[in-house]
Scaffold this active site. Structure first.
Site, short mmCIF file in Angstrom:
data_model
loop_
_atom_site.label_atom_id
_atom_site.label_comp_id
_atom_site.label_asym_id
_atom_site.label_seq_id
_atom_site.Cartn_x
_atom_site.Cartn_y
_atom_site.Cartn_z
N THR A 106 9.20 -4.62 2.47
CA THR A 106 9.05 -3.53 3.45
C THR A 106 9.23 -4.04 4.88
O THR A 106 9.30 -3.25 5.80
CB THR A 106 7.66 -2.88 3.34
OG1 THR A 106 6.66 -3.88 3.60
CG2 THR A 106 7.45 -2.28 1.95
N GLY A 115 1.21 2.37 0.02
CA GLY A 115 1.04 3.73 0.53
C GLY A 115 0.29 4.59 -0.46
O GLY A 115 0.69 4.69 -1.62
N HIS A 116 -0.83 5.16 -0.05
CA HIS A 116 -1.60 6.05 -0.91
C HIS A 116 -1.61 7.45 -0.30
O HIS A 116 -2.01 7.61 0.85
CB HIS A 116 -3.04 5.54 -1.08
CG HIS A 116 -3.13 4.28 -1.88
ND1 HIS A 116 -4.29 3.56 -2.02
CD2 HIS A 116 -2.19 3.61 -2.59
CE1 HIS A 116 -4.07 2.50 -2.77
NE2 HIS A 116 -2.80 2.51 -3.13
N ASP A 121 3.21 2.82 -7.03
CA ASP A 121 3.53 4.26 -6.87
C ASP A 121 3.10 5.07 -8.09
O ASP A 121 3.68 6.11 -8.38
CB ASP A 121 5.03 4.47 -6.62
CG ASP A 121 5.56 3.63 -5.48
OD1 ASP A 121 4.97 3.71 -4.39
OD2 ASP A 121 6.55 2.91 -5.67
N ARG A 130 -3.12 -22.59 5.47
CA ARG A 130 -4.30 -22.88 6.31
C ARG A 130 -3.99 -22.81 7.81
O ARG A 130 -4.47 -23.62 8.60
CB ARG A 130 -4.90 -24.25 5.94
CG ARG A 130 -5.50 -24.27 4.54
CD ARG A 130 -5.77 -25.67 4.06
NE ARG A 130 -4.54 -26.41 3.83
CZ ARG A 130 -4.50 -27.63 3.27
NH1 ARG A 130 -5.60 -28.23 2.91
NH2 ARG A 130 -3.34 -28.23 3.09
N LYS A 160 -2.24 5.98 -7.62
CA LYS A 160 -3.58 5.39 -7.49
C LYS A 160 -4.42 6.13 -6.46
O LYS A 160 -5.64 6.26 -6.62
CB LYS A 160 -3.48 3.92 -7.11
CG LYS A 160 -2.90 3.02 -8.19
CD LYS A 160 -2.88 1.57 -7.78
CE LYS A 160 -1.92 1.29 -6.65
NZ LYS A 160 -0.52 1.55 -6.98
N GLN A 187 -0.16 -1.76 -4.79
CA GLN A 187 1.03 -2.07 -5.57
C GLN A 187 0.76 -1.91 -7.07
O GLN A 187 -0.07 -1.10 -7.46
CB GLN A 187 1.55 -3.48 -5.25
CG GLN A 187 2.15 -3.64 -3.88
CD GLN A 187 1.17 -4.13 -2.86
OE1 GLN A 187 0.25 -4.87 -3.14
NE2 GLN A 187 1.35 -3.70 -1.65
#
Length: 431
Positions: free
Chosen positions: A131, A40-41, A13, A145, A16, A225
């Site tokens: 979240t 979230g951006h 937060d 895998r 970015k 993040q």
């Protein structure tokens, strides 16, 4: 041509989205290298707000190639919905402007269900603060895998075999948590249905990027993040499920470490955290509330109120070291306007001893008490400043002291959510 990695150097937060958008004007290619749609951006361009989770921030800029790398875990249904939403805002997105690595693991509905069930079952004090979007379980399947990857959607037999392998692991887990068994056939039908929307974007991203580099294109590597949520170097176990530090940029897209020329760490002028975990400089007083209100500190993804505290120089110095940060972008300086006195954490007191770093052990992190240095604040406004001459003298002194304490220079200074309100000190893309 210089290639730049952008990483958050706190708990996420840090702003970015705006900085990546600002830098993307100078870049030819923007590549997302880790995380999922738990990030979230928020971008503000010409007064229009764009909220992105899975898409690289560069998609809102015309003429750029946006890539999602193999280090990401991808929810295909969320991505398709996000593409539709951004298109409604007038942004053109096509397989020519967006490519997804063929070896990107998918987040399935079963991952979100498992994520939420585990968090609900956790006792107080052991909750991670996830979240609930399935990021962790998806990364677990990758390491185990048993992932379904983008390329698997192209062949029905392969897809069904991958689903069967995953369910051998998930059904016993679900039974233990009291969740109904997975409807295998319904899941396969959903995946086959979404394949037609996702496969047009599939590409060998590692090859595309290496070709772009050979052609002299400028590449911007975008992380999600923050470094303090890194699975290895964050405040474990209250972390995300991937490596967030800059070294992951090369691995997360399929390039060598020599592809990275500059690491830009994004840092708020104070400190915030969403969710659980240690936070040495957290404020539970009027100053903390004031920072939250002025900074509009609510998570882009969760809507949860962020915990706020004074700037922790010891922690940022630590993340600058683990990510090899070349320069920082200091954001939200304007939130500090009007404080008579500001505090900066320069180290910690733990059991009678002084430390200049945050120890690894969780119990010790909780017991660390910040050692503060006080500085005079300023009454003038810094909001919208676009040059050093626009800043009050005490604001400049604050920035310079931050540089000294974290042992890293300020390359950019952000003074509002608007991309133009940025003071450029050093261009990360400079040759």
């Amino acid at each position: 041509m210089a290639n730049v990695v952008v990483v958050g150097a706190q708990w996420g937060d840090e702003g970015k989205g705006k900085i990546v958008d600002w830098l993307s004007e100078r870049a030819d290619v923007i590549a997302r290298f880790q995380g999922g749609h738990n990030a979230g951006h928020t971008l503000v361009i010409d007064g229009k707000v764009y909220k992105l989770n899975a898409l690289p921030s560069g998609v809102v800029r015309g003429g750029k190639l946006s890539l999602i790398g193999n280090g990401v875990v991808l929810d295909p249904w969320h991505l398709v919905n996000e593409i539709a939403s951004i298109r409604e805002q007038g942004v053109e997105i096509s397989p020519e402007t967006l490519m997804i690595a063929e070896n990107t693991p998918l987040i399935l509905p079963i991952h979100g269900e498992l994520d939420r069930a585990r968090e609900e079952a956790a006792s107080k004090g052991t909750k991670i603060g996830t979240t609930g979007r399935g990021i962790g379980p998806a990364y677990e399947d990758k390491v185990g895998r048993r992932s379904v990857r983008v390329a698997d959607l192209a062949d029905d037999a392969t897809l069904e075999a991958r689903v069967d392998r995953a369910l051998q692991h998930h059904d016993p887990l679900r039974k233990g948590l009291g969740i109904e068994p997975v409807d295998r056939d319904a899941l396969v039908v959903r995946l086959k249905s979404i394949a037609q929307d996702l496969l047009p974007y599939a590409a060998p991203v590692w090859k595309v990027l290496n070709d772009q580099r050979k052609a002299g294109k400028r590449i911007l590597f975008e992380g999600a993040q923050g470094a303090l949520l890194d699975i290895d170097f964050g405040t474990y176990p209250f972390v995300t499920s991937s490596n967030v530090i800059a070294g992951q940029a090369a691995t997360g897209v399929g390039m060598g470490p020599g592809a990275i020329d500059y690491v830009l760490g994004i840092v708020k002028a104070y400190t915030t955290r969403v969710g659980e975990g240690p936070f040495p400089t957290e404020l539970q007083d009027d100053d903390g509330q004031r920072l939250g209100e002025r900074g509009r500190e609510f998570g882009t993804v969760t809507g949860r109120q962020r915990r706020c505290g004074w700037f922790d120089a010891a922690l940022v110095r630590q993340t600058c070291a683990t990510s090899g940060v070349t320069g920082i972008s200091l954001t939200k300086l304007d939130v500090l306007d009007g404080f008579d006195t500001l505090k900066i954490c320069v180290g910690y007191e733990l059991d009678g001893k002084q430390l200049d770093y945050l120890p690894t052990a969780t119990d010790q992190q909780w017991r660390c008490k910040p050692i503060y240095e006080e500085m005079p604040g300023w009454s003038e406004t810094t909001e919208g400043a676009r040059s050093w001459a626009d800043l009050p003298a005490n604001a400049i002194k604050y920035v310079r002291r931050v540089e000294e304490l974290i042992q890293c220079p300020v390359a950019l200074l952000s003074t509002s959510p608007e991309r133009e309100d940025t003071i450029l000190v050093t261009d990360p893309f400079a040759d």
